[in-house]
Motif scaffolding. Sequence first.
Motif, PDB file in Angstrom:
ATOM      1  N   ARG A   1     -12.851  18.988 -40.419  1.00 13.08           N
ATOM      2  CA  ARG A   1     -12.817  17.585 -41.041  1.00 13.08           C
ATOM      3  C   ARG A   1     -14.248  16.810 -40.865  1.00 13.08           C
ATOM      4  NH1 ARG A   1      -8.186  14.448 -37.500  1.00 13.08           N
ATOM      5  NH2 ARG A   1      -9.361  14.768 -35.395  1.00 13.08           N
TER       6      ARG A   1
ATOM      7  N   ASN B   1     -15.475  13.205 -54.318  1.00 10.45           N
ATOM      8  CA  ASN B   1     -16.772  12.504 -54.064  1.00 10.45           C
ATOM      9  C   ASN B   1     -17.068  11.405 -55.209  1.00 10.45           C
ATOM     10  OD1 ASN B   1     -19.166  11.907 -52.454  1.00 10.45           O
ATOM     11  ND2 ASN B   1     -20.499  12.803 -53.822  1.00 10.45           N
TER      12      ASN B   1
ATOM     13  N   LYS C   1     -16.788  18.503 -43.250  1.00 11.69           N
ATOM     14  CA  LYS C   1     -16.407  18.134 -44.815  1.00 11.69           C
ATOM     15  C   LYS C   1     -17.027  16.759 -44.771  1.00 11.69           C
ATOM     16  CE  LYS C   1     -12.099  20.799 -45.442  1.00 11.69           C
ATOM     17  NZ  LYS C   1     -10.787  20.905 -45.783  1.00 11.69           N
ATOM     18  N   GLU C   2     -16.715  15.852 -43.950  1.00  9.58           N
ATOM     19  CA  GLU C   2     -17.195  14.494 -44.144  1.00  9.58           C
ATOM     20  C   GLU C   2     -18.874  14.481 -44.316  1.00  9.58           C
ATOM     21  OE1 GLU C   2     -16.151  10.954 -42.080  1.00  9.58           O
ATOM     22  OE2 GLU C   2     -13.961  11.456 -41.943  1.00  9.58           O
TER      23      GLU C   2
ATOM     24  N   ALA D   1     -11.318  17.582 -51.756  1.00 11.55           N
ATOM     25  CA  ALA D   1     -12.282  16.593 -51.532  1.00 11.55           C
ATOM     26  C   ALA D   1     -12.543  15.980 -52.945  1.00 11.55           C
ATOM     27  CB  ALA D   1     -13.729  16.542 -50.425  1.00 11.55           C
TER      28      ALA D   1
ATOM     29  N   LEU E   1     -12.384  22.183 -50.928  1.00 17.67           N
ATOM     30  CA  LEU E   1     -12.169  21.351 -49.670  1.00 17.67           C
ATOM     31  C   LEU E   1     -11.292  20.408 -49.853  1.00 17.67           C
ATOM     32  CD1 LEU E   1     -16.344  20.964 -49.170  1.00 17.67           C
ATOM     33  CD2 LEU E   1     -14.588  22.983 -48.267  1.00 17.67           C
TER      34      LEU E   1
ATOM     35  N   PHE F   1      -4.588  18.135 -52.429  1.00 18.15           N
ATOM     36  CA  PHE F   1      -5.911  17.723 -53.270  1.00 18.15           C
ATOM     37  C   PHE F   1      -5.146  17.177 -54.694  1.00 18.15           C
ATOM     38  CE2 PHE F   1      -8.534  19.025 -56.718  1.00 18.15           C
ATOM     39  CZ  PHE F   1      -9.810  18.007 -56.296  1.00 18.15           C
TER      40      PHE F   1
ATOM     41  N   SER G   1     -16.940   9.679 -49.966  1.00 16.47           N
ATOM     42  CA  SER G   1     -16.028  10.679 -50.020  1.00 16.47           C
ATOM     43  C   SER G   1     -14.720  10.641 -49.465  1.00 16.47           C
ATOM     44  CB  SER G   1     -17.010  11.834 -49.212  1.00 16.47           C
ATOM     45  OG  SER G   1     -16.724  11.626 -47.836  1.00 16.47           O
TER      46      SER G   1
ATOM     47  N   ILE H   1     -11.361  12.754 -48.470  1.00 15.44           N
ATOM     48  CA  ILE H   1     -10.933  14.193 -48.086  1.00 15.44           C
ATOM     49  C   ILE H   1      -9.622  14.113 -47.593  1.00 15.44           C
ATOM     50  CG2 ILE H   1     -11.932  16.064 -46.640  1.00 15.44           C
ATOM     51  CD1 ILE H   1     -14.346  14.418 -46.345  1.00 15.44           C
TER      52      ILE H   1
ATOM     53  N   ALA I   1      -5.434  11.139 -46.478  1.00 14.45           N
ATOM     54  CA  ALA I   1      -7.096  11.242 -46.603  1.00 14.45           C
ATOM     55  C   ALA I   1      -7.824  10.579 -45.543  1.00 14.45           C
ATOM     56  CB  ALA I   1      -7.467  10.980 -47.957  1.00 14.45           C
TER      57      ALA I   1
END
Lengths: 102, 444
Positions: free
Chosen positions: B257, A66, B260-261, A64, A62, A30, A21, A23, A7
């Motif tokens: 990417r 947070n 997304k960040e 992700a 996504l 995920f 975040s 990701i 990630a």
Amino acid sequence: MRLRELAHARTGDKGNVSNISVIAYRVEDFPRLAREVTAERVRACFPGLTIGEIVRYELPRLGALNFVLDGALGGGVTRSLALDAHGKCLGASVLDMEVSDA
Amino acid sequence: MTTIRIGAGAGFSGDRIEPAADLAARGKLDFLIFECLAERTIALAQLARIDDPAKGYDPLLETRLAAVLPACRRGGVRIVTNMGAANPLAAADLAGRVARRLGLSGLRIAAVTGDDVVAAVRGGGWRVEETGRPVAALGDALISANAYLGAGPIVAALDQGADIVITGRVADPALFLAPAIHSFGWAMDDWQRLGCGTLAGHLLECSAQITGGYFADPGYKDPPDLARLGFPIGEIDSDGGLTITKLAATGGEVSERTCKEQLLYEVHDPSAYLQPDVVADFSQVSIAQAGPDRVRIGGGNGRPRTGLLKVSLGLLDGWIGEGQISYAGPGAVERGRLAARIVEERLDLLGIACEERRAELIGVDAILGPAAAAPVPREVRMRFAARTATAEEAEAIGAEVEALYLCGPSGGGGVTRSARRIVAMVSTLIPAELAAPQIHLTEV
């Protein structure tokens, strides 16, 4: 393995709150991310800092997570004595976390 | 379906200039946006205005406008910026002078005022969000109160034909949302489209942070040619669909990417991104690569606005004094720690009152705090910082670090010192009706 292999991360700031975040490079990772990278494990990445509540939000679409770290910025960007008052350096430390290989 | 192209020309007051000039010249843009007003910048601008009533706008306004105006005029690119800071009227005046100097005429320049609500918040029962205490109790320490205005007044200025719109404090995404509302005639209660426009603004407002800046991690993420980063372009359609891209032959990358960040940057609950015009919902956003340096963004949404505006309050909060000194070689850590203890004791001996003190070794514990076990560095930099009530006391911090040259541990070098006034920022919420935006249009 280290989370860094799975990630990437970005850190933002608002007042005295930092958000990090995390990701997944591949969305299919995920579930592993969600299982391994808990709010408590994120807190454990910062043993030298005083941080209030940590809330985790999930964005499975996504790949992700947070994390919102309350009270993490030494009283806030505008009056903190910290060298990195924005806390922009923090996210990279989370990527040092050990996660299971599968 | 029509589409507009919006470029981000700056994401903070110190951002690079050439990428904006490149966008103005080659971007085939409809709008070029400069977001230059950080949380504290407006309070510092208020101080500048108190010193000189003709100042208080962004110090780089003239440079940025001069770099893009001729190309924008040729290409019909309209500019929206918050570089007015604490003085949008003076900024608009300067913009007019820049245009005349460049030989441009027929340009319409709008200043948006009304974000300054200091008079309104001094009275009334408003409370500081962070402390719960009454705003009125801040007294003379309160030097600024600026409400985050929405897109409305910018839309009105564009509707009136403004080529350049200069604001003070507005919500950053509103700088981008407004051109979309103006171009497509979106209703101010079309929550889904307002949410999409806010999403576009949120993604674009930090310029290069979506094109490969604040991103590189060698061996893991390697966007090319960071010295020539291109700033982003958003293509927005009338339904709120969005594609993020950048100019050919510029550095960086626009990828899933990077998007997304930036989507999650400075976001707390992704399903409730509070804005003056809408509560935007980013929780169902989809991000898909559509081509080289082209990413398609969908799934933005929104709900009715709260009717409240966030107000940034600037407070004079004393001073910060700081000094740094380096040590290297064997025992560097121990000498650095000794240096910190000496400064600590000196401040006590001199009776320098500090509200808070902080001593650390850069390279050891300055960012992440103390660690149980850490590798021994070859060199360290001792940093001592303290918050004081007066400028003199703040100066004393650096002076005591500097005195370590002769009176401190062996081999201390490279002292730097500073003393700066603190303008702390806190916030409150007021009903939107208390801010009365006005548009001042002039033609040069």
